[in-house]
Design a protein around this motif. Structure first.
Motif, PDB file in Angstrom:
ATOM      1  N   GLU A 143       3.720   1.559  -1.234  1.00 46.63           N
ATOM      2  CA  GLU A 143       4.716   1.631  -2.376  1.00 46.63           C
ATOM      3  C   GLU A 143       3.922   2.315  -3.240  1.00 46.63           C
ATOM      4  O   GLU A 143       4.204   3.214  -4.302  1.00 46.63           O
ATOM      5  CB  GLU A 143       5.054   0.371  -2.752  1.00 46.63           C
ATOM      6  N   GLU A 144       2.393   1.596  -3.235  1.00 44.99           N
ATOM      7  CA  GLU A 144       1.538   2.253  -4.449  1.00 44.99           C
ATOM      8  C   GLU A 144       1.196   3.399  -4.153  1.00 44.99           C
ATOM      9  O   GLU A 144       0.848   4.410  -5.164  1.00 44.99           O
ATOM     10  CB  GLU A 144       0.144   1.005  -4.463  1.00 44.99           C
TER      11      GLU A 144
ATOM     12  N   LYS B  97       3.822   5.667  -5.843  1.00 42.80           N
ATOM     13  CA  LYS B  97       3.488   5.819  -7.123  1.00 42.80           C
ATOM     14  C   LYS B  97       2.360   6.599  -7.610  1.00 42.80           C
ATOM     15  O   LYS B  97       2.613   7.146  -8.588  1.00 42.80           O
ATOM     16  CB  LYS B  97       3.188   4.275  -7.774  1.00 42.80           C
ATOM     17  N   LEU B  98       1.342   6.604  -6.751  1.00 46.62           N
ATOM     18  CA  LEU B  98       0.171   7.364  -7.284  1.00 46.62           C
ATOM     19  C   LEU B  98       0.227   8.723  -7.052  1.00 46.62           C
ATOM     20  O   LEU B  98       0.024   9.390  -8.113  1.00 46.62           O
ATOM     21  CB  LEU B  98      -1.079   6.932  -6.523  1.00 46.62           C
TER      22      LEU B  98
ATOM     23  N   ARG C 261      -8.198   5.800 -10.216  1.00 50.07           N
ATOM     24  CA  ARG C 261      -7.823   5.062  -9.100  1.00 50.07           C
ATOM     25  C   ARG C 261      -9.024   5.535  -8.096  1.00 50.07           C
ATOM     26  O   ARG C 261      -9.423   6.774  -7.853  1.00 50.07           O
ATOM     27  CB  ARG C 261      -6.524   5.660  -8.641  1.00 50.07           C
TER      28      ARG C 261
ATOM     29  N   TYR D 107       0.917  -0.975  -0.009  1.00 50.81           N
ATOM     30  CA  TYR D 107      -0.018  -0.092  -0.066  1.00 50.81           C
ATOM     31  C   TYR D 107       0.805   1.314   0.131  1.00 50.81           C
ATOM     32  O   TYR D 107       0.772   2.085  -0.615  1.00 50.81           O
ATOM     33  CB  TYR D 107      -1.046  -0.075   1.281  1.00 50.81           C
TER      34      TYR D 107
END
Length: 171
Positions: free
Chosen positions: A101-102, A105-106, A147, A99
């Protein structure tokens, strides 16, 4: 002879170093859109397989305790006997790490983008109101992206409640 027994002979009880030497060939997709595959060498990795289990829990909405289910353990033991099964607490920690890491990225992909937000509300079978906040944008490759940013409980479906929740989420 000793080298042969430790590394090559499949029936030898002394065989220890095979993980580092033996590679397996597998087919891997070249891209998500194409049906083309290429052959790659694959080596066993405890960490990669552990991460894949966490990703499976996220993508397939599986409980962390799936690693305690007998059938799942038997399946993985058959597929990869060297794998040491993690606990459900380890899987939960791995999911939180993914979570994080994402999220990074987001944030990186949303930097310097014009973003539109949409909300959708509904009532569950248990009569609980929910709202889904979704971000939509066009990336540098001119592809539409979206997203889900948040999924909170909400008081009602009225505009005032939605507005108040949006102010709380963006604060």
């Amino acid at each position: 002879m000793m080298n042969h027994l430790k590394t090559i002979c499949p029936k030898s009880p002394l065989r220890t170093n095979i993980d580092k030497l033996q590679k397996t060939l597998r087919f891997e997709k070249i891209s998500k859109e194409d049906k083309l595959h290429m052959i790659k060498a694959h080596t066993f990795s405890q960490e990669r397989l552990r991460k894949k289990i966490s990703l499976m829990c996220i993508k397939d909405n599986q409980p962390f305790r799936i690693v305690e289910h007998e059938g799942f353990r038997e399946l993985l033991n058959e597929a990869e006997p060297r794998f040491k099964m993690p606990s459900r607490w380890t899987v939960a920690r791995d999911c939180l790490k993914i979570y994080g890491e994402e999220l990074v990225k987001l944030k990186k992909s949303l930097a310097n983008q014009r973003v539109s937000f949409t909300t959708d509300t509904w009532t569950s079978v248990q009569n609980t109101n929910y709202m889904c906040l979704t971000a939509h944008w066009i990336n540098d490759d001119w592809k539409m992206c979206k997203r889900i940013l948040n999924f909170p409980q909400i008081e009602s479906h009225k505009g005032d409640a939605i507005g108040k929740m949006l102010l709380d989420l963006f604060a």
